[in-house]
Scaffold this motif. Structure first.
Motif, PDB file in Angstrom:
ATOM      1  N   SER A   1       1.114  -1.550   0.149  1.00  0.00           N
ATOM      2  CA  SER A   1      -0.052  -0.077  -0.405  1.00  0.00           C
ATOM      3  C   SER A   1       1.140   1.818  -0.131  1.00  0.00           C
ATOM      4  O   SER A   1       0.335   2.111  -0.083  1.00  0.00           O
ATOM      5  N   ASP A   2       2.135   1.492   0.199  1.00  0.00           N
ATOM      6  CA  ASP A   2       3.427   2.639   0.431  1.00  0.00           C
ATOM      7  C   ASP A   2       3.675   2.819  -0.978  1.00  0.00           C
ATOM      8  O   ASP A   2       3.694   3.691  -1.388  1.00  0.00           O
ATOM      9  N   GLU A   3       3.361   1.651  -1.767  1.00  0.00           N
ATOM     10  CA  GLU A   3       3.495   1.697  -3.147  1.00  0.00           C
ATOM     11  C   GLU A   3       2.872   2.044  -3.837  1.00  0.00           C
ATOM     12  O   GLU A   3       2.833   2.807  -4.659  1.00  0.00           O
ATOM     13  N   VAL A   4       1.527   1.613  -3.522  1.00  0.00           N
ATOM     14  CA  VAL A   4       0.360   2.873  -4.230  1.00  0.00           C
ATOM     15  C   VAL A   4       0.408   4.286  -4.028  1.00  0.00           C
ATOM     16  O   VAL A   4      -0.188   4.895  -4.201  1.00  0.00           O
ATOM     17  N   TYR A   5       1.067   4.186  -2.766  1.00  0.00           N
ATOM     18  CA  TYR A   5       1.113   5.875  -2.907  1.00  0.00           C
ATOM     19  C   TYR A   5       1.974   6.627  -2.973  1.00  0.00           C
ATOM     20  O   TYR A   5       1.918   7.868  -4.056  1.00  0.00           O
ATOM     21  N   LYS A   6       3.615   5.785  -3.250  1.00  0.00           N
ATOM     22  CA  LYS A   6       4.379   6.741  -3.868  1.00  0.00           C
ATOM     23  C   LYS A   6       3.814   6.410  -5.739  1.00  0.00           C
ATOM     24  O   LYS A   6       4.376   7.881  -6.567  1.00  0.00           O
ATOM     25  N   ARG A   7       3.305   5.607  -6.109  1.00  0.00           N
ATOM     26  CA  ARG A   7       2.712   4.907  -7.566  1.00  0.00           C
ATOM     27  C   ARG A   7       1.415   6.403  -8.212  1.00  0.00           C
ATOM     28  O   ARG A   7       1.727   7.111  -9.102  1.00  0.00           O
ATOM     29  N   TRP A   8       1.202   5.908  -6.895  1.00  0.00           N
ATOM     30  CA  TRP A   8      -0.513   7.135  -7.697  1.00  0.00           C
ATOM     31  C   TRP A   8      -0.844   7.761  -6.931  1.00  0.00           C
ATOM     32  O   TRP A   8      -2.237   8.111  -7.098  1.00  0.00           O
ATOM     33  N   GLN A   9       0.310   8.424  -5.997  1.00  0.00           N
ATOM     34  CA  GLN A   9      -0.927   9.339  -4.780  1.00  0.00           C
ATOM     35  C   GLN A   9      -2.155   9.319  -3.888  1.00  0.00           C
ATOM     36  O   GLN A   9      -2.595  10.283  -3.272  1.00  0.00           O
ATOM     37  N   VAL A  10      -2.195   8.180  -4.127  1.00  0.00           N
ATOM     38  CA  VAL A  10      -3.830   7.638  -3.231  1.00  0.00           C
ATOM     39  C   VAL A  10      -3.134   7.401  -1.952  1.00  0.00           C
ATOM     40  O   VAL A  10      -2.301   6.174  -2.168  1.00  0.00           O
ATOM     41  N   PRO A  11      -3.396   7.456  -0.362  1.00  0.00           N
ATOM     42  CA  PRO A  11      -3.081   7.632   0.734  1.00  0.00           C
ATOM     43  C   PRO A  11      -2.976   6.039   0.782  1.00  0.00           C
ATOM     44  O   PRO A  11      -4.386   5.602   1.053  1.00  0.00           O
ATOM     45  N   GLN A  12      -2.274   5.563   2.200  1.00  0.00           N
ATOM     46  CA  GLN A  12      -2.724   4.062   2.380  1.00  0.00           C
ATOM     47  C   GLN A  12      -3.740   4.177   3.142  1.00  0.00           C
ATOM     48  O   GLN A  12      -4.728   3.021   2.800  1.00  0.00           O
ATOM     49  N   HIS A  13      -4.572   5.220   4.067  1.00  0.00           N
ATOM     50  CA  HIS A  13      -5.436   4.735   5.017  1.00  0.00           C
ATOM     51  C   HIS A  13      -6.580   4.795   3.635  1.00  0.00           C
ATOM     52  O   HIS A  13      -7.878   3.902   4.463  1.00  0.00           O
ATOM     53  N   VAL A  14      -6.640   5.691   2.846  1.00  0.00           N
ATOM     54  CA  VAL A  14      -8.138   5.698   1.840  1.00  0.00           C
ATOM     55  C   VAL A  14      -8.383   3.737   1.177  1.00  0.00           C
ATOM     56  O   VAL A  14      -8.869   3.237   0.815  1.00  0.00           O
ATOM     57  N   THR A  15      -6.432   3.539   0.627  1.00  0.00           N
ATOM     58  CA  THR A  15      -6.301   2.778  -0.483  1.00  0.00           C
ATOM     59  C   THR A  15      -7.312   1.520   1.257  1.00  0.00           C
ATOM     60  O   THR A  15      -7.948   0.178   0.876  1.00  0.00           O
ATOM     61  N   MET A  16      -6.617   1.049   1.627  1.00  0.00           N
ATOM     62  CA  MET A  16      -6.745   0.757   3.184  1.00  0.00           C
ATOM     63  C   MET A  16      -8.687   0.650   3.770  1.00  0.00           C
ATOM     64  O   MET A  16      -9.276  -0.604   3.339  1.00  0.00           O
ATOM     65  N   ALA A  17      -9.049   1.410   3.406  1.00  0.00           N
ATOM     66  CA  ALA A  17     -10.618   1.597   3.711  1.00  0.00           C
ATOM     67  C   ALA A  17     -11.315   1.126   2.914  1.00  0.00           C
ATOM     68  O   ALA A  17     -12.270   0.912   2.502  1.00  0.00           O
ATOM     69  N   PHE A  18     -10.874   1.022   1.734  1.00  0.00           N
ATOM     70  CA  PHE A  18     -11.458   0.992  -0.031  1.00  0.00           C
ATOM     71  C   PHE A  18     -11.319  -0.860   0.246  1.00  0.00           C
ATOM     72  O   PHE A  18     -12.786  -1.800   0.169  1.00  0.00           O
TER      73      PHE A  18
END
Length: 217
Positions: A45-62
């Protein structure tokens, strides 16, 4: 005899495959506990933030909303008169409940042709990819989990047309995702430093306990 042997072999293979399925985290309501149990999920999820600018807490809530962290989740079967099976309402599958067509589009646009919807790393990258499209097309703030979820559910065009406005049930779900995102963000403030400090050692030797703020849904 040969048929029995083949059936036995097939049974063993299926048993091994089911044993390899990642179990949901023990405490899905606390993102620090989730990352403590599955540290590779923190890295993904940290890589997602670096690649797509979407914060971890948002991704994990999804992920929490879509599948409760069950890798092979599907929509329940629908029945007519509780007797006749009508099939599932959609092709949604996996951690992100991605549809067949949208997943194919993701693989085509990212070149990630080996991606699997029941693989956590691929699923969170899919969420990052889709939400990044929302950031660009609909100018949604990356921390706005409420609007991002509406676009995730309705599609980019549907969000821009406001199709969600006539779906009060969906607005409630989006509010739930927004609340979960805020709680996850609060929890991460208490454990992110430790997760980062232990990045090298945990990646090699395994997990350590992290301090966190508990959240009860």
């Amino acid at each position: 005899m040969a048929l029995n042997l083949k059936l036995s072999t097939l049974g063993v293979v299926l048993l091994l495959l089911s044993a390899c399925t990642t179990a949901p985290p023990k405490n899905i309501n606390n993102v620090c506990h989730i990352y403590d149990e599955y540290y590779d999920w923190f890295l993904a999820s940290d890589e997602v933030y670096k690649r797509w600018q979407v914060p971890q807490h948002v991704t994990m809530a999804f992920i929490h909303q879509e599948s409760k962290f069950v890798g092979d989740a599907r929509p329940p079967w629908q029945w007519f008169m509780w007797i006749i099976p009508l099939g599932r309402p959609s092709s949604a599958f996996g951690y992100a409940q991605a549809l067949d067509g949208t997943w194919e589009e993701y693989m085509r646009q990212t070149g990630n042709w080996g991606a699997d919807r029941d693989d956590f790393e691929d699923a969170v990258d899919f969420i990052g990819w889709y939400n990044h499209k929302s950031l660009i097309r609909n100018k949604i703030n990356p921390h706005d989990a409420y609007s991002l979820y509406l676009a995730y559910h309705e599609g980019q065009g549907g969000f821009s047309r406001g199709t969600y406005k006539n779906k009060p049930w969906l607005l409630k779900v989006a509010k739930k995702v927004e609340r979960r995102s805020r709680f996850y963000q609060q929890q991460l403030q208490g454990c992110r430093a430790e997760l980062e400090d232990d990045r090298y050692w945990r990646s090699i030797f395994g997990k350590n306990e992290t301090k966190s703020v508990d959240f009860h849904s």
